[in-house]
Design an enzyme around this catalytic site. Structure first.
Site, PDB file in Angstrom:
ATOM      1  N   GLU B  47       0.902  -1.315   0.107  1.00 23.94           N
ATOM      2  CA  GLU B  47       0.047   0.005   0.006  1.00 23.94           C
ATOM      3  C   GLU B  47       0.676   1.188  -0.222  1.00 23.94           C
ATOM      4  OE1 GLU B  47      -0.594  -2.613   2.193  1.00 23.94           O
ATOM      5  OE2 GLU B  47      -2.640  -3.131   1.922  1.00 23.94           O
ATOM      6  N   PHE B 109     -11.717  -8.062  13.003  1.00 24.62           N
ATOM      7  CA  PHE B 109     -10.668  -8.346  12.311  1.00 24.62           C
ATOM      8  C   PHE B 109     -10.348  -7.142  11.107  1.00 24.62           C
ATOM      9  CE2 PHE B 109      -8.885 -10.381   8.305  1.00 24.62           C
ATOM     10  CZ  PHE B 109      -7.771 -10.806   8.753  1.00 24.62           C
ATOM     11  N   GLN B 110      -9.156  -6.841  11.043  1.00 29.21           N
ATOM     12  CA  GLN B 110      -8.444  -5.692  10.229  1.00 29.21           C
ATOM     13  C   GLN B 110      -9.099  -4.299  10.550  1.00 29.21           C
ATOM     14  OE1 GLN B 110      -8.174  -7.630   6.212  1.00 29.21           O
ATOM     15  NE2 GLN B 110      -6.137  -8.130   6.719  1.00 29.21           N
ATOM     16  N   LYS B 159     -17.623  -1.581   4.891  1.00 30.77           N
ATOM     17  CA  LYS B 159     -18.182  -2.554   3.961  1.00 30.77           C
ATOM     18  C   LYS B 159     -19.529  -2.267   3.687  1.00 30.77           C
ATOM     19  CE  LYS B 159     -16.940  -6.877   2.542  1.00 30.77           C
ATOM     20  NZ  LYS B 159     -16.373  -8.561   2.816  1.00 30.77           N
ATOM     21  N   MET B 475      23.845   9.689   3.328  1.00 26.41           N
ATOM     22  CA  MET B 475      23.709  11.199   3.862  1.00 26.41           C
ATOM     23  C   MET B 475      23.866  11.022   5.423  1.00 26.41           C
ATOM     24  SD  MET B 475      23.282  14.174   3.322  1.00 26.41           S
ATOM     25  CE  MET B 475      22.358  14.840   2.008  1.00 26.41           C
TER      26      MET B 475
END
Lengths: 170, 561
Positions: B47, B109-110, B159, B475
């Site tokens: 993602e 869940f999630q 959902k 760096m």
């Protein structure tokens, strides 16, 4: 030219109109914590328009911080209007409920102090009074100072609310 | 109409042709609706890749990039990209799936409170609780992302909302009473700005990313030339003024040119245009531009006066303000700007002559990273879209690729996100399939989103990664050399993949160059192939970025070599 002005710290009272939606208060408090600004007191409730809530917020900082507070609040999409009431004549009030010990012959003294400050006694038991006091910061401070030696058991304050003087409205 | 269909219709109404995303349980109704193919969905491998691709797409085109991910980890994985877009004012709209409204708050869940998590790194965000609000919310999200000071907006869609149905009509306009950006600029303030500029003897224009966002490069060019006023760009502003021009001072700040930083230091008037006085620009505020007054043009009032007290603030859209400023300047008769600034411009020309950006490439010696950047410029004739990761290579790209036009340089400036450049390059390549897009990368940064090689191969994108491979986190290593007595803690990448084989494993092309004379042929080959290519330029490990003004320092602390 002075740069990071570590100017004098002042307390300012902001009135903030916001969308009356869940999460808005979280955005405001999150903004203050993320940028390290103080919130000294905060009070929120719906206005005459149920889609709008009004927040009165007391904060402290130098000129640069107070300007940023104003601008950062305005930057939030859910903030409709911000007014720095400390820049104009305004009335502010706070209400406090104080549960005071009235044992050992202190009842009369507590009652007398309450009368002087035009407090209401809103709950009475054999050992306590609950006083309701409304006023500006000075009055609230004074009544608390006087009651402290007598034994304050519990205290709750609404936080300051404020409104501009005169005919204008926010 | 079902919520998922409303989603698609709404995006089509916004002119969206591409979505970057990764599916999952809570967002499945929308992925299922996308199966029709009416909007192209680019399947990323992480993602974070999706959100940086959307950023790259947005920065290359000026149109909002769109992301679609699932709930929970899908959402938390876009947080870095949101923070990145927020800092750099990049317009993106991120849609996250959410668990059904009935179980929100139950540790389902999630489930993650993504609206709560992203409140401080989005311009605005929404949880859509009712399908009736979906179309209006999408309309507002695109409007907020792209208008005013652009930024990321997140829309969380449970959902059951995506599955529910309602009548669909897409709003024609939005009216958000708490959001009405000032664009025009105050006429009186603009007139005063013209007067201040006319009175200045040593003016400098300090131009940032706002010039790019508001499409004001032409106006900036005109202003510089009309008023004989030199221009310096921030990292985010590169390409906002032609990178090869007598009036251009180079980039300013920590790794800016000697000329740009000296000009700022000596200026009597600094006109900040769409820039925000970042600490990487100012260094020590007490010693920054001590002799100068400031005019600050910015669309975000909160950027004005935040770090530096400003003599003349102008809140407005950069393009509109510059147009009106130019009009005021043209109305002033009889001023010979070039004559008035002759000694200032002479001084600047001397600095430019005496203190150019320097490095030496021994033809038989180790490959120098600056040389690679210059060769990329030469081979692409300055026409490529260049993205970068974050670190030394980013500064060398900024210094040695001369950006002539806006939207040709796409980099993570404010947040400094390693792993940004490669997915951003993919996003830019998807927007412009026929252009040459090159991610100038470090070996450390490239590994942070290397998985997107699969995305580049899957969609047959001719994106090129040019790794300036110094086998270290350069760096940070440079800072350790200067400020930590050479104690190189945790900066050696002695165990690294073979980047040629890695590219091949993904089905891309891998090429390696270790000598100066191999650089150009490798670049030409990479461009000719029109396939995803990873170029492994093995460069000198201990090379450092100069000039350098240490953190919190000022012009007198500038290290030139």
């Amino acid at each position: 030219m002075p740069r990071q002005q570590n100017g004098e710290v002042q307390r300012h009272t902001f009135a903030v109109l916001v969308e009356n939606q869940f999460g808005v208060l979280g955005r405001i408090t999150g903004l203050f914590s993320a940028r390290g600004f103080n919130i000294e007191s905060l009070s929120v409730a719906e206005t005459e328009d149920p889609s709008v809530s009004r927040i009165t917020l007391v904060t402290a900082g130098d000129d640069m911080i107070l300007e940023q507070v104003n601008k950062q609040l305005n930057r939030l999409i859910d903030v409709i209007k911000v007014t720095d009431l400390s820049e104009e004549p305004h009335v502010d009030r706070e209400m406090v409920l104080i549960k005071v010990n009235t044992e050992d012959f202190r009842r009369a003294e507590v009652f007398r102090i309450g009368e002087i400050f035009r407090a209401k006694i809103v709950d009475v038991t054999a050992k306590t009074y609950v006083l309701e006091v409304t006023g500006d910061e000075g009055k609230i401070g004074a009544v608390i100072d006087l009651l402290k030696p007598l034994g304050i058991k519990e205290i709750v304050r609404t936080g300051k609310i404020a409104i501009g003087r005169g005919q204008g409205a926010m | 109409m079902q919520g998922a269909e409303i989603f698609i219709e709404s995006l089509l109404a916004e002119g969206v042709d591409t979505i970057f995303g990764h599916p999952g349980g809570a967002i499945l109704p929308i992925n299922d609706a996308l199966y029709s193919g009416r909007i192209r969905h680019i399947l990323t491998r992480h993602e974070q890749g999706a959100v940086h691709m959307a950023e790259g797409y947005a920065r290359a085109t000026g149109r909002p990039g769109v992301v679609l991910v699932t709930s929970g980890p899908g959402g938390t994985n876009v947080v870095t990209g949101l923070a990145d877009a927020f800092m750099d004012s990049t317009p993106i709209v991120v849609f996250t799936g959410q668990v059904p409204t009935g179980v929100i708050g139950n540790d389902a869940f999630q489930e993650a409170d993504i609206v709560g998590i992203t409140r401080s790194c989005t311009k605005h965000n929404y949880l859509v609780r009712d399908v009736k609000d979906l179309a209006r919310t999408i309309k507002e999200a695109f409007y907020i992302a792209a208008s005013g000071r652009p930024g990321p907006v997140l829309v969380d869609i449970p959902k059951d909302v995506a599955n529910a149905s309602t009548d669909f009509s897409y709003p024609d306009s939005v009216d958000i009473r708490g959001y009405r950006p000032t664009t025009l600029g105050h006429a009186g303030q603009i007139r005063r700005a013209a007067e201040m500029l006319a009175a200045a003897e040593r003016p400098v224009i300090y131009a940032g990313g706002g010039v790019i966002h508001s499409e004001a490069a032409a106006e900036l060019h005109e202003l510089g030339e009309f008023a004989a006023t030199p221009v310096t760009n921030t990292l985010m502003g590169l390409g906002g003024f032609p990178g090869r021009h007598d009036l251009w001072l180079g980039m300013l700040g920590m790794h800016g040119t000697y000329t740009a930083n000296m000009a700022m230091d000596q200026a009597d008037l600094v006109i900040a245009v769409g820039a925000r006085f970042d600490d990487r620009v100012t260094g020590n505020l007490e010693e920054f531009c001590v002799g100068a007054e400031f005019i600050h043009i910015d669309i975000d009032p909160s950027s004005i006066g935040k770090n530096i007290p400003v003599t003349l603030p102008i809140v407005g859209d950069v393009k509109m303000c510059l147009q009106r400023l130019l009009k005021e300047l043209r109305a002033m008769e009889g001023k010979d700007w070039y004559a008035a600034h002759a000694s200032w411009l002479t001084q600047i020309a001397e600095w430019q002559r005496d203190f150019p950006l320097l490095y030496e490439q021994d033809p038989d010696g180790e490959l120098m990273p600056q040389y690679v950047c210059e060769q990329i410029y030469e081979v692409t004739a300055g026409e490529a879209i260049i993205t970068t990761e974050v670190g030394q290579h980013q500064m060398w790209a900024a210094q040695f690729y001369h950006f002539m036009k806006p939207r040709h340089f796409i980099t993570s400036g404010g947040l400094g996100t390693m792993g940004y450049g490669f997915p951003a390059a993919i996003g830019a390549q998807i927007a412009y399939p026929d252009r040459t897009v090159i991610d100038i990368a470090g070996d450390g940064s490239f590994q942070m989103n290397v998985q997107e090689l699969a995305t580049a191969v899957q969609y047959d994108l001719p994106v090129i990664v040019a790794i300036l491979n110094n086998h270290s986190l350069g760096m940070v290593r440079q800072w350790q050399q200067f400020f930590y007595e050479g104690r190189y803690a945790d900066t050696s990448l002695e165990v690294s993949p073979d980047y040629v084989k890695l590219a091949e494993a993904y089905g891309a092309v891998g090429l390696r160059a270790t000598k100066p004379d191999e650089v150009r042929p490798a670049l030409e080959e990479a461009i000719r192939l029109r396939r995803p290519v990873v170029l492994d330029f093995v460069v000198k490990m201990t090379e450092n970025v100069f000039p350098m003004i240490p953190t919190g320092g000022s012009i007198k602390d500038m290290l030139l070599a």
